[in-house]
Every structure is written in C-alpha cells, then in structure tokens.
Write an enzyme that holds these catalytic residues in place. Sequence first.
Site, PDB file in Angstrom:
ATOM      1  CD  GLU A   1      -6.605  -1.395   6.542  1.00 24.48           C
ATOM      2  OE1 GLU A   1      -6.470  -0.375   7.220  1.00 24.48           O
ATOM      3  OE2 GLU A   1      -7.067  -1.403   5.394  1.00 24.48           O
TER       4      GLU A   1
ATOM      5  CE  LYS B   1       3.734  -4.152   2.865  1.00 27.36           C
ATOM      6  NZ  LYS B   1       4.098  -3.605   4.165  1.00 27.36           N
TER       7      LYS B   1
ATOM      8  NE  ARG C   1      -2.690  24.121  -0.398  1.00 25.18           N
ATOM      9  CZ  ARG C   1      -3.945  23.737  -0.217  1.00 25.18           C
ATOM     10  NH1 ARG C   1      -4.900  24.253  -0.944  1.00 25.18           N
ATOM     11  NH2 ARG C   1      -4.255  22.833   0.688  1.00 25.18           N
TER      12      ARG C   1
ATOM     13  CG  ASP D   1      -8.079   1.999  -0.061  1.00 26.06           C
ATOM     14  OD1 ASP D   1      -7.309   2.840  -0.576  1.00 26.06           O
ATOM     15  OD2 ASP D   1      -8.060   1.715   1.156  1.00 26.06           O
TER      16      ASP D   1
ATOM     17  CE  LYS E   1     -10.258   1.306   5.406  1.00 25.74           C
ATOM     18  NZ  LYS E   1      -8.852   1.325   5.862  1.00 25.74           N
TER      19      LYS E   1
ATOM     20  CE  LYS F   1      -3.644   3.027  -1.473  1.00 26.12           C
ATOM     21  NZ  LYS F   1      -4.238   1.849  -0.929  1.00 26.12           N
TER      22      LYS F   1
ATOM     23  CG  HIS G   1       2.953   0.261   0.346  1.00 21.77           C
ATOM     24  ND1 HIS G   1       1.718   0.742   0.045  1.00 21.77           N
ATOM     25  CD2 HIS G   1       2.823  -0.444   1.490  1.00 21.77           C
ATOM     26  CE1 HIS G   1       0.864   0.332   0.967  1.00 21.77           C
ATOM     27  NE2 HIS G   1       1.497  -0.381   1.851  1.00 21.77           N
TER      28      HIS G   1
ATOM     29  CG  HIS H   1      -2.197  -2.535  -2.240  1.00 29.78           C
ATOM     30  ND1 HIS H   1      -1.132  -1.818  -2.739  1.00 29.78           N
ATOM     31  CD2 HIS H   1      -2.918  -1.664  -1.505  1.00 29.78           C
ATOM     32  CE1 HIS H   1      -1.219  -0.568  -2.313  1.00 29.78           C
ATOM     33  NE2 HIS H   1      -2.294  -0.442  -1.569  1.00 29.78           N
TER      34      HIS H   1
HETATM   35  P1  NAP Z   1      -2.387  14.800   3.394  1.00 27.32           P
HETATM   36  O1  NAP Z   1      -1.876  14.498   4.753  1.00 27.32           O
HETATM   37  O2  NAP Z   1      -3.732  15.387   3.230  1.00 27.32           O
HETATM   38  O3  NAP Z   1      -1.319  15.759   2.704  1.00 27.32           O
HETATM   39  C1  NAP Z   1      -1.553  16.423   1.501  1.00 27.32           C
HETATM   40  C2  NAP Z   1      -0.336  17.253   1.176  1.00 27.32           C
HETATM   41  O4  NAP Z   1      -0.572  17.931  -0.046  1.00 27.32           O
HETATM   42  C3  NAP Z   1      -0.026  18.314   2.217  1.00 27.32           C
HETATM   43  O5  NAP Z   1       1.353  18.488   2.305  1.00 27.32           O
HETATM   44  C4  NAP Z   1      -0.685  19.543   1.617  1.00 27.32           C
HETATM   45  O6  NAP Z   1      -0.068  20.708   2.165  1.00 27.32           O
HETATM   46  C5  NAP Z   1      -0.354  19.334   0.143  1.00 27.32           C
HETATM   47  N1  NAP Z   1      -1.233  20.065  -0.757  1.00 27.32           N
HETATM   48  C6  NAP Z   1      -2.586  20.037  -0.789  1.00 27.32           C
HETATM   49  N2  NAP Z   1      -3.038  20.867  -1.755  1.00 27.32           N
HETATM   50  C7  NAP Z   1      -1.946  21.408  -2.334  1.00 27.32           C
HETATM   51  C8  NAP Z   1      -1.759  22.336  -3.387  1.00 27.32           C
HETATM   52  N3  NAP Z   1      -2.780  22.897  -4.034  1.00 27.32           N
HETATM   53  N4  NAP Z   1      -0.499  22.654  -3.723  1.00 27.32           N
HETATM   54  C9  NAP Z   1       0.562  22.122  -3.081  1.00 27.32           C
HETATM   55  N5  NAP Z   1       0.437  21.246  -2.084  1.00 27.32           N
HETATM   56  C10 NAP Z   1      -0.801  20.897  -1.710  1.00 27.32           C
HETATM   57  O7  NAP Z   1      -2.354  13.506   2.467  1.00 27.32           O
HETATM   58  P2  NAP Z   1      -1.397  12.236   2.598  1.00 27.32           P
HETATM   59  O8  NAP Z   1      -2.016  11.263   3.542  1.00 27.32           O
HETATM   60  O9  NAP Z   1       0.019  12.663   2.828  1.00 27.32           O
HETATM   61  O10 NAP Z   1      -1.546  11.579   1.160  1.00 27.32           O
HETATM   62  C11 NAP Z   1      -1.019  12.154  -0.016  1.00 27.32           C
HETATM   63  C12 NAP Z   1      -1.417  11.264  -1.193  1.00 27.32           C
HETATM   64  O11 NAP Z   1      -0.841   9.972  -1.020  1.00 27.32           O
HETATM   65  C13 NAP Z   1      -2.920  11.046  -1.289  1.00 27.32           C
HETATM   66  O12 NAP Z   1      -3.298  10.933  -2.633  1.00 27.32           O
HETATM   67  C14 NAP Z   1      -3.138   9.729  -0.576  1.00 27.32           C
HETATM   68  O13 NAP Z   1      -4.279   9.049  -1.039  1.00 27.32           O
HETATM   69  C15 NAP Z   1      -1.868   8.995  -0.966  1.00 27.32           C
HETATM   70  N6  NAP Z   1      -1.467   7.958  -0.022  1.00 27.32           N
HETATM   71  C16 NAP Z   1      -1.331   8.241   1.298  1.00 27.32           C
HETATM   72  C17 NAP Z   1      -0.943   7.249   2.175  1.00 27.32           C
HETATM   73  C18 NAP Z   1      -0.743   7.527   3.645  1.00 27.32           C
HETATM   74  O14 NAP Z   1      -0.346   6.587   4.360  1.00 27.32           O
HETATM   75  N7  NAP Z   1      -0.963   8.718   4.121  1.00 27.32           N
HETATM   76  C19 NAP Z   1      -0.684   5.948   1.702  1.00 27.32           C
HETATM   77  C20 NAP Z   1      -0.811   5.698   0.330  1.00 27.32           C
HETATM   78  C21 NAP Z   1      -1.196   6.720  -0.517  1.00 27.32           C
HETATM   79  P3  NAP Z   1      -0.772  22.163   2.133  1.00 27.32           P
HETATM   80  O15 NAP Z   1      -2.200  21.964   2.546  1.00 27.32           O
HETATM   81  O16 NAP Z   1       0.042  22.979   3.072  1.00 27.32           O
HETATM   82  O17 NAP Z   1      -0.651  22.621   0.740  1.00 27.32           O
END
Ligand code: NAP
Length: 490
Positions: free
Chosen positions: A217, A183, A51, A236, A341, A149, A179, A241
């Site tokens: 972790e 590995k 967004r 989680d 954790k 996830k 993921h 996993h």
């Molecule tokens: P994040 O940092 O909070 O990023 C969320 C993303 O979604 C941002 O780019 C945000 O940008 C976008 N977004 C939110 N609302 C939106 C909307 N209404 N329309 C379009 N875009 C929108 O989250 P993240 O850590 O990257 O994780 C993303 C997903 O992957 C989550 O479900 C998380 O549980 C999962 N995950 C993450 C990790 C990790 O290492 N980070 C690992 C495994 C799984 P805007 O706010 O600008 O829209």
Amino acid sequence: MGTRLQAAPELDLVIFGGTGDLALRKLLPALLRLHQDELLPARLRVIGVAREDLDTDAYRALSAERMSQYLGAAFPAEAWASLAPKIDYVRVDALDASSYAHLAEVLNAEPARERVFYLSTAPRLFAAICDQLAARGLVSERSRVVLEKPLGHDLASSRAINDAVGGHFGEQQIYRIDHYLGKEPVQNLMALRFGNALFEPLWRRESVRDVQITVSEELGVESRGDFYDQVGAMRDMVQNHLLQLLCIVAMEPPASITPDAVRDEKLKILRALRPISGVDVNQKTVRGQYRAGAAGGQPVCGYLEEDHINPDSHTETFVALRAEIDTWRWAGVPFFLRTGKRMAQRVAEIVVNFRSVPHSIFGQSAESLNPNRMVIRMQPDEKVELHLLAKQPGDVMNLQPVHLNLDFAETFRSRRLDAYERLLMDVMRGNLTLFVRRDEQEAAWRWVEPIMDAWRTSGERPKPYTAGTWGPAASSALLGRDGLAWHEEI
Ligand code: NAP
C-alpha cells in the site's frame, strides 16, 4: 463459481454496522451495482442496523450521501431510487438485549424469508449479536452469518469467536470473508490452472523457480492508528489474505469446485507449510516499520509520529517472509510473501517465476534470457499475463519480452464484478467456495503465531524503511540469499 445457484427470491439481508465505513463504502455500493445488473433477489430487503438514532428515511439519505461522495459522478441516482425502497433501518445496540425487540418484530413479520446476518462491526460484538439473535428465535437452519476480519488476534481469540458464533450457526452457515478470494484474477487463476491441461505439468518444483506474493500500500495508517498499532501487518494481511493467495497458487486440483473440495485442498497447503520458529525467524522473515519519507510526491511522517501510535511501538508495518511447502509438488520452491504500508506503489500481485531454459542457443547465457513468468495482478489493475520471449521482427535473432494477456479482457466484454459484489452474491446464493473455513483459519494462525512470538521475545525493533520505498534492505537480502530478486528489482 461453476453452476449458478439461485438466491431465494425472498431474502432479508441484515447489516450490523450498517452506518459504518465498510457498509457505506463497500457493501451498499456493491448492492447498488448488483441491482443495476438485476442480479439481486426479486424481493430482497436490506436492513441496516446500528445504535445511531435514525429512521429509515434518514438512513437512506445518509447512504445516498456517502455513496455519492465515494462514487462521485458515477453515482447512479436512478438505480438508487429503485433500490432505496428495499432498504430499512433498525436501531439496535448489540450489547443491549432489550434493543433487539424491534428487529425481531421486523424480521418475524415475514417469517418465510431467508435471513443473512452480515456482521460488519468490531468482532468483540459477534458473540453478543449471535446470542441475542438466537435468543429471539431469529436463527434457523436457513439463516447465514457473514463475518468480517479481523477474526481474533491469535489462535485462542479466533477460536473463542468461532466457538461463540458456532454455538448458534453450523459451519455450513458461516461465511468468513477474505475479499481477495472474490477478486476476478484470483478466480481466473483457478480457471487457468484447472480448466487447461497446459499448465499442470509446469505447475511444480521442476518448472517453477519461486513464487512472489506482494500486497503493498502507498497509504500509511491514516485515521486507524489505534486499531493498527494493536494489530500490525502480520495479523492484518499475512495471516489471512497472503496465505489465502498462497493456497490458491499451491493447492492440488480439487475433485470438484464444491466448497469443501476446494477448502480441503487449501487446508492441506496450510498444514504443509514448514514451521518457522527459533533461529529460522531471523533468516526467513523481515519485519519493518516506516520512517518519514514521501508518498505521492509529498513528505509524510514516520509511523511513530502518526496519531494514536505509541511512540515506542514495535508494531510492524511491513513483513517479508520466505515460506516453504513440504509436499512433493513444491519441495524446495520458495514462496516469498511481502506486504506493507507506505511502500513505493499500491500493488497486489502474484508472480510465478519459471526456471530458465537449460541451455541457450542464442549466443547469450541461459541465465541472461528472461525466464517465463506468470503475473496475476489484482491491484491497481486486474490482469493475468504470461511473460514470454519472442523474436523481434527483423534480420537478426533478437529476443524481446512479450506479455500474453491471459484474462482476455478484450474477449470477455461482460462487466467484472468487484470482490464485494461477487461475495455478496455468493452469500445470498449460499455458495461457500470463496469463504474461509474454520480449520483453514486456525491452521493459518498456527503457522504465524510462532513467528510473532519470536519477534516479541527477541525484543528487537522492526527494521526501519523510508516511506515510499519497497521496504527495508533486508527484504531484498531475503531473496538475494537464494540468488533471486523481487519482481520490480529485475
Ligand atoms: P466503523 O466505521 O467503525 O463502523 C462500525 C459500525 O458498527 C457502525 O455502524 C457503528 O454504528 C456500529 N456499532 C458499533 N458499536 C455497536 C453496537 N454496540 N451495536 C450496534 N452497532 C454498533 O467500522 P468499519 O470500518 O465499517 O468496520 C467494521 C468491521 O469490518 C471492523 O471489524 C473492521 O475491522 C472490519 N473491516 C473493515 C474494512 C473497511 O474497509 N472499513 C475492511 C475489512 C474489514 P453506531 O456507532 O451508530 O452503533
């Protein structure tokens, strides 16, 4: 895996959540390394979507800035300069139908390209995104969707997500990421098991005493307290996993490496897991919650003092459990799973403990000779080792443990792909083998749900453990009841 499939040379990779942590910390760096190795499709276009009000130049600048933060001196500026022109940004609010118009325009400008939609956003947006993509006519039989996830918080919510996505994409077009399956040591375990005749006769109850799977972790909940407090370690880590790793250890040899042959065998294991419910839950599971302690030599607060955590929370930050697989191969062999954790070390490993020799000729008891063990380690380093006993050179028969390197890191000099590199390649090539099928995911929920229900209805608090330790004492006692101990306690 197996025969190399080719990705279509003309491919659009649309990353919803393109400005998020996962995209900038994992996905784009993975694409950058694949680009350096010339593994990306020739005419790839990456479209970041979120967004935030950015234009393409600002998105490229943001990506470069974040990646150079994460990669430091290893950030390959030159390779980035040649990848950046393939990256665009389109602003979309997933929940606002009208905002998809521009994305549709960009994609429809090149209608012949294959499309991969990577949903790296909160799962509550998945249904809306898929509905809108379909309503704009952007989903064809050649499109794929990648789901991160957590896919739900229980069986019912995971079904709801799968139904919503499945309304527009066939199961063969859906790539559910776990993921750990990407590995290298996990795939090597499959290569060792199914590429060699040596291990098969040993890979069964007659020779295996127990299996231990640990993903620990050192970190606490960090800034993700509000998310984690709703989820806990079982959802989680264990539901996805750890159970996937258990499947890779325990599955029967598939007839081929094709996606459904492998996934059918994993599903059979999930279905053969003996249910744990009622009074068994106390005997076979341990849940814990960390208290103040130390991490990396520094004092750290307890879970209940972390930001955004309900001070009366019963959410578990640690789980250990004793699983059993009711099949001819594995009857009676305990599979111990453990994750948490704020534990003593960051480790992800599978340890297969073999039985002791039946009789010792060396003057010691058979039990006191270290039994053989295979260690498949994914973190902090990647390796596969077989622990044997060998004679120390000299004038007496002195047996010493030796570790045989089975991943032959010295033999194979080629660069190891990290999990996201490998999985992104597989999505682009259309290879589903390392992705989780819907029925596997639902079978895993079916097994963990009664345990979580019993925890909830018991009203008991998780057992406390000091941050920086291996978890509550009850975790050691869980193995102690079988006369066993966790790998690091031996
Ligand atoms: P994040 O940092 O909070 O990023 C969320 C993303 O979604 C941002 O780019 C945000 O940008 C976008 N977004 C939110 N609302 C939106 C909307 N209404 N329309 C379009 N875009 C929108 O989250 P993240 O850590 O990257 O994780 C993303 C997903 O992957 C989550 O479900 C998380 O549980 C999962 N995950 C993450 C990790 C990790 O290492 N980070 C690992 C495994 C799984 P805007 O706010 O600008 O829209």
